[in-house]
Design a protein around this motif. Structure first.
Motif, PDB file in Angstrom:
ATOM      1  N   ALA A 178       1.693   2.129   2.300  1.00  0.00           N
ATOM      2  CA  ALA A 178       1.267   1.231   1.231  1.00  0.00           C
ATOM      3  C   ALA A 178       1.096   1.986  -0.079  1.00  0.00           C
ATOM      4  O   ALA A 178       1.455   1.477  -1.153  1.00  0.00           O
ATOM      5  CB  ALA A 178      -0.043   0.547   1.622  1.00  0.00           C
ATOM      6  N   SER A 179       0.570   3.209  -0.024  1.00  0.00           N
ATOM      7  CA  SER A 179       0.402   3.995  -1.251  1.00  0.00           C
ATOM      8  C   SER A 179       1.749   4.364  -1.853  1.00  0.00           C
ATOM      9  O   SER A 179       1.907   4.400  -3.081  1.00  0.00           O
ATOM     10  CB  SER A 179      -0.412   5.259  -0.947  1.00  0.00           C
ATOM     11  OG  SER A 179       0.275   6.123  -0.070  1.00  0.00           O
ATOM     12  N   ILE A 180       2.748   4.623  -0.994  1.00  0.00           N
ATOM     13  CA  ILE A 180       4.094   4.926  -1.494  1.00  0.00           C
ATOM     14  C   ILE A 180       4.693   3.702  -2.182  1.00  0.00           C
ATOM     15  O   ILE A 180       5.250   3.790  -3.288  1.00  0.00           O
ATOM     16  CB  ILE A 180       4.991   5.408  -0.336  1.00  0.00           C
ATOM     17  CG1 ILE A 180       4.499   6.757   0.191  1.00  0.00           C
ATOM     18  CG2 ILE A 180       6.449   5.525  -0.796  1.00  0.00           C
ATOM     19  CD1 ILE A 180       5.195   7.206   1.459  1.00  0.00           C
ATOM     20  N   TYR A 181       4.569   2.528  -1.533  1.00  0.00           N
ATOM     21  CA  TYR A 181       5.100   1.306  -2.128  1.00  0.00           C
ATOM     22  C   TYR A 181       4.359   0.961  -3.424  1.00  0.00           C
ATOM     23  O   TYR A 181       4.972   0.505  -4.394  1.00  0.00           O
ATOM     24  CB  TYR A 181       4.981   0.146  -1.139  1.00  0.00           C
ATOM     25  CG  TYR A 181       5.978   0.198  -0.005  1.00  0.00           C
ATOM     26  CD1 TYR A 181       7.122   0.999  -0.092  1.00  0.00           C
ATOM     27  CD2 TYR A 181       5.791  -0.525   1.165  1.00  0.00           C
ATOM     28  CE1 TYR A 181       8.040   1.050   0.943  1.00  0.00           C
ATOM     29  CE2 TYR A 181       6.708  -0.484   2.201  1.00  0.00           C
ATOM     30  CZ  TYR A 181       7.826   0.316   2.088  1.00  0.00           C
ATOM     31  OH  TYR A 181       8.734   0.362   3.112  1.00  0.00           O
ATOM     32  N   MET A 189       9.409  -6.772  -3.768  1.00  0.00           N
ATOM     33  CA  MET A 189       8.632  -7.545  -2.795  1.00  0.00           C
ATOM     34  C   MET A 189       7.144  -7.312  -3.000  1.00  0.00           C
ATOM     35  O   MET A 189       6.334  -8.237  -2.901  1.00  0.00           O
ATOM     36  CB  MET A 189       9.044  -7.159  -1.374  1.00  0.00           C
ATOM     37  CG  MET A 189      10.406  -7.674  -0.960  1.00  0.00           C
ATOM     38  SD  MET A 189      10.696  -7.536   0.810  1.00  0.00           S
ATOM     39  CE  MET A 189      10.516  -5.763   1.057  1.00  0.00           C
ATOM     40  N   THR A 190       6.760  -6.071  -3.287  1.00  0.00           N
ATOM     41  CA  THR A 190       5.347  -5.755  -3.502  1.00  0.00           C
ATOM     42  C   THR A 190       4.781  -6.533  -4.674  1.00  0.00           C
ATOM     43  O   THR A 190       3.693  -7.118  -4.593  1.00  0.00           O
ATOM     44  CB  THR A 190       5.181  -4.242  -3.734  1.00  0.00           C
ATOM     45  OG1 THR A 190       5.637  -3.528  -2.583  1.00  0.00           O
ATOM     46  CG2 THR A 190       3.732  -3.891  -4.004  1.00  0.00           C
ATOM     47  N   VAL A 191       5.529  -6.553  -5.781  1.00  0.00           N
ATOM     48  CA  VAL A 191       5.052  -7.240  -6.981  1.00  0.00           C
ATOM     49  C   VAL A 191       5.006  -8.752  -6.758  1.00  0.00           C
ATOM     50  O   VAL A 191       4.024  -9.424  -7.116  1.00  0.00           O
ATOM     51  CB  VAL A 191       5.944  -6.887  -8.189  1.00  0.00           C
ATOM     52  CG1 VAL A 191       5.547  -7.712  -9.407  1.00  0.00           C
ATOM     53  CG2 VAL A 191       5.850  -5.398  -8.498  1.00  0.00           C
ATOM     54  N   ALA A 235      -2.659  -5.324  -3.451  1.00  0.00           N
ATOM     55  CA  ALA A 235      -2.756  -6.140  -2.235  1.00  0.00           C
ATOM     56  C   ALA A 235      -1.389  -6.330  -1.590  1.00  0.00           C
ATOM     57  O   ALA A 235      -1.253  -6.288  -0.356  1.00  0.00           O
ATOM     58  CB  ALA A 235      -3.377  -7.499  -2.571  1.00  0.00           C
ATOM     59  N   GLY A 236      -0.342  -6.522  -2.411  1.00  0.00           N
ATOM     60  CA  GLY A 236       1.009  -6.679  -1.864  1.00  0.00           C
ATOM     61  C   GLY A 236       1.485  -5.423  -1.174  1.00  0.00           C
ATOM     62  O   GLY A 236       2.092  -5.482  -0.090  1.00  0.00           O
ATOM     63  N   ALA A 237       1.212  -4.261  -1.782  1.00  0.00           N
ATOM     64  CA  ALA A 237       1.610  -2.991  -1.156  1.00  0.00           C
ATOM     65  C   ALA A 237       0.888  -2.802   0.169  1.00  0.00           C
ATOM     66  O   ALA A 237       1.488  -2.373   1.162  1.00  0.00           O
ATOM     67  CB  ALA A 237       1.313  -1.826  -2.104  1.00  0.00           C
ATOM     68  N   ALA A 238      -0.393  -3.136   0.205  1.00  0.00           N
ATOM     69  CA  ALA A 238      -1.161  -2.995   1.443  1.00  0.00           C
ATOM     70  C   ALA A 238      -0.623  -3.929   2.527  1.00  0.00           C
ATOM     71  O   ALA A 238      -0.450  -3.529   3.686  1.00  0.00           O
ATOM     72  CB  ALA A 238      -2.638  -3.281   1.181  1.00  0.00           C
ATOM     73  N   MET A 239      -0.334  -5.193   2.145  1.00  0.00           N
ATOM     74  CA  MET A 239       0.152  -6.142   3.135  1.00  0.00           C
ATOM     75  C   MET A 239       1.512  -5.719   3.687  1.00  0.00           C
ATOM     76  O   MET A 239       1.736  -5.738   4.905  1.00  0.00           O
ATOM     77  CB  MET A 239       0.257  -7.543   2.526  1.00  0.00           C
ATOM     78  CG  MET A 239       0.504  -8.621   3.570  1.00  0.00           C
ATOM     79  SD  MET A 239       0.770 -10.264   2.877  1.00  0.00           S
ATOM     80  CE  MET A 239       2.490 -10.158   2.425  1.00  0.00           C
ATOM     81  N   ILE A 240       2.414  -5.302   2.814  1.00  0.00           N
ATOM     82  CA  ILE A 240       3.747  -4.912   3.271  1.00  0.00           C
ATOM     83  C   ILE A 240       3.679  -3.633   4.110  1.00  0.00           C
ATOM     84  O   ILE A 240       4.346  -3.506   5.143  1.00  0.00           O
ATOM     85  CB  ILE A 240       4.684  -4.727   2.060  1.00  0.00           C
ATOM     86  CG1 ILE A 240       4.931  -6.079   1.389  1.00  0.00           C
ATOM     87  CG2 ILE A 240       6.006  -4.095   2.485  1.00  0.00           C
ATOM     88  CD1 ILE A 240       5.749  -5.995   0.130  1.00  0.00           C
TER      89      ILE A 240
END
Length: 651
Positions: free
Chosen positions: A368-371, A584-586, A599-604
């Protein structure tokens, strides 16, 4: 004169006796000379044991020299020496008993003992009892490694004896742990073994499970009547169950000579064909052999005549299985020990599950941190400005290549990364500003043209990178202090690079929030985002804000490229691997909202790692399922997790 002769004779005898007593090592070697000369792993064991258990203080040196191929034998009389090769034809000999330097001598009458790897391993195991108390800490550690590799019951006592005198805290802890494991496996006292099992219950070390699991080994036993009391029964098995199929149970009876073998249909058919006489077999006409029952009847007739071996019928099998009891019996005979082992393994299994969950969580946070790092720049250009920038991935690629170029001039990897981060921001910021001034500003509010234009720029930048750096991956080397992983136990670990990227993502989150909430640029950006016409009427230049905002997003993408390049291959296609996930994250998080991007990065990240956990061998399938989930998710929340108010929401 007589007294003088007697004294002289006594002196000679005492000297001879002293000489005989002064060579105990050589004498022991000569006793085992035949085994040593044969040098076979299958037969050398008694010789090594005799040397190791002799109690002679010189034996550690002798065994170490033998292991190092420094023992030579004089062929004339079979005497053994320790020798150092001065040159190809000269040896410097040392006496094995006294250690005295015997000087150089030609090597033509000497033969070198060359133990193979198997024998050297056996010698290493024998050396353990000496090395456990050796003054050299390295040798003590080697001794513990040798015990772990080849544990034996005979090593338990010397290991225990060496613990109290151990001065090195780390080695002492390793000795105590190893003592517990050897106690579980080899101690003759059941109470001591159970205490050691309870001490290690819940320990996640692979060595603990490797010690406990053999104690649960079992075999299926068959008994007619009552089960012997001395058997340590794990469970009673029912023939025909999932744990013991009927065919397997009957095979055990056949193997023990307690039942007739079951002849399979192919063998029955072959026997019938071989015994056709006058158009019939066993009194059954051939044309009637069209069913299993008819073939079994004919075969039974042949068996009764002694022509073929008898076979068991289904009824025979059921009757024989009903006469016997099938039990799974532990190889370990003490029920108290196996009960303690089973309880310990259950406790370990629960703890393993919890730690696997923790490990999966850390992996998901890392991903998630990378995304988030890859998408934070896009959150500005796409989320705030509404520009579909298909070249965002190429800004990440430019940042990674900037780090690579810096390392060509700054060999210190730590300093090069410190220099590369601001330089990558400057390079990609300038490239973003240039792109916005030349292309993007003419295409505002025209999303399709923006998409096509930036897609063309993306292809051009990729080709430019190939022309400059080639198609091979370029190394972006991380500093030495980022090598390795933070290992919590045998299950949970995370690389230091991933930790650094996680920290960098948090830093960027704070920097972005500071810029947007505490600076004039942030204030103007938020004003232009919510109502560009009103912002312009208040004296804010929307074109200037858009230019700086696009440059800021591009610059952050460049810094993300440096971070991602530390663990990913730096090629012209680097950005392509992250552009889809960034969008997708955004979109999933909520366009134009930094908290939504987080939140999107964490969910993905959590979703992808969760899917990979179910199918770890196919990461492509995980990404496919993730995209399908996101498509469904957007149908229900088209504005993302956290929706934005203002221009982006209206668009």
């Amino acid at each position: 004169m007589k007294n003088l002769l007697i004294a002289l004779f006594a002196l000679i005898l005492s000297c001879a006796s002293a000489t005989a007593q002064d060579t105990p090592v050589q004498d022991l070697l000569q006793e085992n000379r035949a085994l040593i000369e044969k040098s076979s792993r299958k037969t050398i064991g008694p010789a090594i044991d005799a040397l190791a258990n002799s109690g002679l203080p010189q034996m550690q040196t002798v065994l170490e020299a033998w292991q190092a191929k420094e023992i030579w034998q004089r062929q004339a009389d079979g005497i053994f020496f320790r020798a150092e090769e001065i040159d190809r034809k000269t040896l410097n000999l040392f006496d094995l008993d006294s250690g005295a330097d015997l000087g150089p001598t030609p090597d033509e009458d000497f033969k070198q003992l060359k133990p193979n790897s198997g024998i050297r391993g056996m010698i290493g195991t024998a050396l353990v009892q000496f090395q456990l108390s050796d003054p050299d800490p390295a040798k003590r550690r080697d001794a513990l490694i040798a015990i772990e590799r080849d544990p034996e019951a005979s090593l338990l006592a010397p290991l225990r004896a060496s613990i109290d005198s151990e001065q090195d805290a780390a080695i002492a802890a390793q000795k105590r742990r190893l003592e517990r494991l050897l106690t579980i496996g080899y101690d003759e006292d059941s109470a001591a073994r159970i205490a050691a099992i309870n001490d290690m219950a819940g320990d996640l070390g692979l060595d603990v499970r490797a010690t406990l699991n053999p104690l649960t080994s079992s075999k299926i036993m068959v008994v007619s009547g009552d089960v012997p009391v001395e058997w340590n029964v794990a469970e009673t098995l029912k023939p025909g169950s999932e744990d013991l199929p009927a065919a397997e149970a009957y095979a055990l009876l056949v193997a023990g000579g307690d039942a007739l073998p079951r002849i399979d249909n192919d063998d029955i058919r072959a026997a019938l064909i071989a015994n056709i006489q006058g158009g019939s077999v066993g009194g059954v006409p051939v044309h009637e052999l069209d069913s299993d029952d008819a073939r079994l009847t004919a075969y039974a007739a042949l068996a009764e005549a002694g022509i073929v071996p008898a076979t068991a019928t289904d009824a025979d099998i059921d009757d024989r299985l009903a006469e016997y009891t099938f039990v799974r019996v532990y190889d370990e005979t003490d029920p108290a020990i196996t009960t303690a082992v089973e309880e310990a393994l259950k406790a370990i299994e629960v703890k393993v599950g919890l730690n696997q969950t923790l490990d999966l969580t850390l992996d998901a946070l890392s991903l998630a941190s990378i995304y988030f790092l890859a998408a934070i720049g896009l959150a500005i250009t796409f989320g705030v400005m509404g520009v579909i920038n298909m070249a965002h991935g190429e800004f990440i690629m430019m940042g990674a290549y900037t780090g690579y170029v810096v390392q060509q001039f700054v060999p210190n990897h730590t300093l090069s990364i410190i220099v590369a981060i601001p330089l990558a921001f400057a390079v990609t910021f300038a490239a973003g500003v240039l792109m916005e001034r030349l292309v993007i500003r003419w295409l505002y509010n025209r999303p399709l043209e923006t998409l096509l234009a930036t897609f063309g720029i993306s292809i051009a930048l990729q080709q430019l990178a190939k022309n400059i750096f080639g198609t091979q991956a370029r190394p972006l080397t991380s500093p030495a202090w980022l090598d390795g992983s933070w290992v919590m136990n045998d299950i949970v670990s995370i690389s230091y690079i991933r930790i650094a990227i996680f920290v960098l993502a948090l830093i960027f989150l704070c920097v972005f929030l500071f810029i947007m909430k505490r600076t004039r640029l942030g204030l103007e950006t938020r004003a232009v985002t919510q109502n560009p016409r009103m912002a312009a009427s208040m004296g804010i230049n929307p074109n200037r804000v858009n230019m700086l905002t696009f440059g800021l997003g591009s610059g952050i993408a460049g810094i993300a490229g440096v971070a991602i390049g530390l663990f990913a291959k730096v090629t012209s296609e680097l950005g392509s691997d992250y552009i889809v996930q960034s969008f997708m994250t955004v979109v999933v998080g909520g366009v134009g909202n930094i908290w939504g991007t987080l939140a999107g990065a964490a969910m993905i990240g959590f979703l992808q790692k969760g899917i990979e956990w179910f199918n770890p061998s196919n990461t492509l399938a995980a990404q496919t399922y993730m995209i399908i989930f996101i498509i469904i998710f957007i149908q229900f929340r088209p504005r993302g997790i956290i929706a934005l108010k203002g221009r982006a929401a209206g668009d």
